[in-house]
Scaffold this active site. Sequence first.
Site, PDB file in Angstrom:
ATOM      1  N   HIS A 137     116.972 124.885  74.587  1.00  0.00           N
ATOM      2  CA  HIS A 137     117.154 124.265  73.261  1.00  0.00           C
ATOM      3  C   HIS A 137     117.792 122.876  73.316  1.00  0.00           C
ATOM      4  CE1 HIS A 137     115.958 127.940  71.301  1.00  0.00           C
ATOM      5  NE2 HIS A 137     116.997 128.629  71.747  1.00  0.00           N
ATOM      6  N   ASP A 173     111.210 133.628  76.163  1.00  0.00           N
ATOM      7  CA  ASP A 173     112.436 133.869  75.385  1.00  0.00           C
ATOM      8  C   ASP A 173     112.044 134.176  73.928  1.00  0.00           C
ATOM      9  OD1 ASP A 173     115.623 132.799  75.770  1.00  0.00           O
ATOM     10  OD2 ASP A 173     114.897 132.809  73.693  1.00  0.00           O
ATOM     11  N   HIS A 175     113.315 133.094  71.338  1.00  0.00           N
ATOM     12  CA  HIS A 175     113.436 131.886  70.522  1.00  0.00           C
ATOM     13  C   HIS A 175     112.444 130.813  70.999  1.00  0.00           C
ATOM     14  CE1 HIS A 175     117.478 133.839  70.374  1.00  0.00           C
ATOM     15  NE2 HIS A 175     117.381 133.536  69.104  1.00  0.00           N
ATOM     16  N   TYR A 306     121.275 138.900  75.325  1.00  0.00           N
ATOM     17  CA  TYR A 306     122.657 139.122  74.892  1.00  0.00           C
ATOM     18  C   TYR A 306     123.047 140.599  74.875  1.00  0.00           C
ATOM     19  CZ  TYR A 306     121.503 134.385  74.152  1.00  0.00           C
ATOM     20  OH  TYR A 306     121.053 133.118  74.392  1.00  0.00           O
TER      21      TYR A 306
END
Length: 396
Positions: A137, A173, A175, A306
């Site tokens: 990101h 991922d 995201h 996570y």
Amino acid sequence: MQRAFECTGPSTVVFDQSLTEYDFGPEHPMTPARVDLTMRLADELGVLGGMHRVAAPIADLDLLATVHEPAYIEAVERAGETGVADIAHGLGTEDDPVFRGMHRASAHIVGASVEAARLVHSGRSLHAVNLMGGLHHAMPGRASGFCIYNDVAAAIQWLLDHGEERIAYVDVDVHHGDGVERAFYNDPRVLTISVHETGQLLFPGTGFPEDNGGPDAPGSAVNIALPPGTADSGWLRAFHAVVPELVRAFRPTILVTQHGCDSHTQDPLAHLMLTVDGQRAAYDELHRLAHEVTGGRWLATGGGGYAVVEVVPRAWTHLLAIAAGHPIAPETETPEAWREYILHLRGEVAPARMTDGRAPLYRDWREGYDPDTWLDRAVHATRKTLFPLHGLDPMP
Ligand SMILES: [Zn+2]
Ligand SMILES: [Zn+2]
């Protein structure tokens, strides 16, 4: 498992313990324990014995400046020394808190991914993995989404600067891989493919099929925006309907992949429903694709993830084992010593097996699609927009 190639390696994991100094503190979801627990599991299962292991250099300012603005690098250095937030550069937010030594720790991760790139480029290693990497990101001029410096963009830029003609980047991922996409949006030498939960519901809110590359590079950015709740079968159906054909058509000289495992059903930050078995199948397919398309030249990074005990160590140990050429059978038990360590360290019961007990099956796109489902509409939108730009037929 059917294999049409022989994985002869060598493969390397770039890791030393000081890489885990990239640490936003005990309240932050991206704890370096994720990678520590992974390396312990991989070691105890004998995976690391089948790989070379090298330490990582720290990226210098010139290397960082290939993908970041000098004013931003100075801001990171300053914030890491003073501890003072710099919100204009995304530093000191809830996602990206300032910590002491932030510049050095972040530059170290860039150094690790560029070292992995160097190993594959030079031929000293066929596959190279940096589990601390995948900070996809980070933007040229600001931090974003737990990412300070964009190690992936720096590694890809390094490969281009050292003569690689075409790089394909596949980001699994949960995201959108927005920072890497942004870095090469108008560069026809880099194909970026991101498979993620739709930005309608999830950070960073971008990554739709119509965002397909700048004016000089139409078709160079590919986005599959999946509906929430997508599980193994739907995810693998989407992946296989888009990724292999586009990567083949692009003919990259190196494959770079980002393996965020936050697509898992137990991940606290997103809403997909994959299992470790589906993630393992995706990693296996990317490895197979590298052998088919680039002669095996493959750079793999970590990324998000996570569920620190339940998911990340198993998912990435599978990744390392695949890269080492000796995949771990899903039904393998996790070592008792590893489970004991987690129980004592964190008071948590670690998973007993390397599987979630699911067979990663999916229906092939060529058998037809159903426009009444959100999943198939999403996949079709990507194929319809992107496939003609690569001379491919979007219809099954
Ligand atoms: Zn291989
Ligand atoms: Zn993520």
